[in-house]
Design an enzyme around this catalytic site. Sequence first.
Site, PDB file in Angstrom:
ATOM      1  N   TYR A  67       0.849  -1.193   0.000  1.00  0.00           N
ATOM      2  CA  TYR A  67       0.000   0.000   0.000  1.00  0.00           C
ATOM      3  C   TYR A  67       0.879   1.236   0.000  1.00  0.00           C
ATOM      4  O   TYR A  67       2.078   1.178   0.223  1.00  0.00           O
ATOM      5  CB  TYR A  67      -0.964   0.001   1.194  1.00  0.00           C
ATOM      6  CG  TYR A  67      -0.291   0.247   2.529  1.00  0.00           C
ATOM      7  CD1 TYR A  67      -0.238   1.524   3.084  1.00  0.00           C
ATOM      8  CD2 TYR A  67       0.287  -0.790   3.254  1.00  0.00           C
ATOM      9  CE1 TYR A  67       0.372   1.754   4.308  1.00  0.00           C
ATOM     10  CE2 TYR A  67       0.894  -0.568   4.474  1.00  0.00           C
ATOM     11  CZ  TYR A  67       0.935   0.705   4.997  1.00  0.00           C
ATOM     12  OH  TYR A  67       1.540   0.934   6.205  1.00  0.00           O
ATOM     13  N   CYS A  68       0.277   2.366  -0.257  1.00  0.00           N
ATOM     14  CA  CYS A  68       0.952   3.663  -0.170  1.00  0.00           C
ATOM     15  C   CYS A  68      -0.123   4.677   0.204  1.00  0.00           C
ATOM     16  O   CYS A  68      -0.906   4.430   1.106  1.00  0.00           O
ATOM     17  CB  CYS A  68       1.692   3.997  -1.463  1.00  0.00           C
ATOM     18  SG  CYS A  68       0.654   4.051  -2.929  1.00  0.00           S
ATOM     19  N   GLY A  69      -0.199   5.778  -0.508  1.00  0.00           N
ATOM     20  CA  GLY A  69      -1.235   6.764  -0.230  1.00  0.00           C
ATOM     21  C   GLY A  69      -2.483   6.529  -1.050  1.00  0.00           C
ATOM     22  O   GLY A  69      -3.594   6.617  -0.550  1.00  0.00           O
TER      23      GLY A  69
END
Length: 113
Positions: A67-69
């Site tokens: 995941y990230c933003g």
Amino acid sequence: MAPTVVCALSPETFRGEVPSRYARRGHIPGSANVPARGLTGPDGRYLPAVELRAATANLGEGPVWIYCGGGISAASLALVLTLLGRDEVAIYDGSLEEWAADPALPLAVGAPR
């Protein structure tokens, strides 16, 4: 085998030390941090395979959930992992944009223990 959860954001964002556009700061508890921006050189190209393997060595051998933003940095890390031969790679496309917006979901601040 349980997946290794990985955040592809910067270390400062991962630790919750800098302002972000997400509802809350921090990372999903138990996740590792492999910043996607660290996978490219000054010319914007991916690093040599030996350096990419070193950068992702702590992720173990099993499935990886990234995941990230909002999914873009996660996609970059996912591409690197698949190019290195990993086949159990998934992206949480809602990423922190979705996770941090739900106050019922936990977030950790600081470096992982």
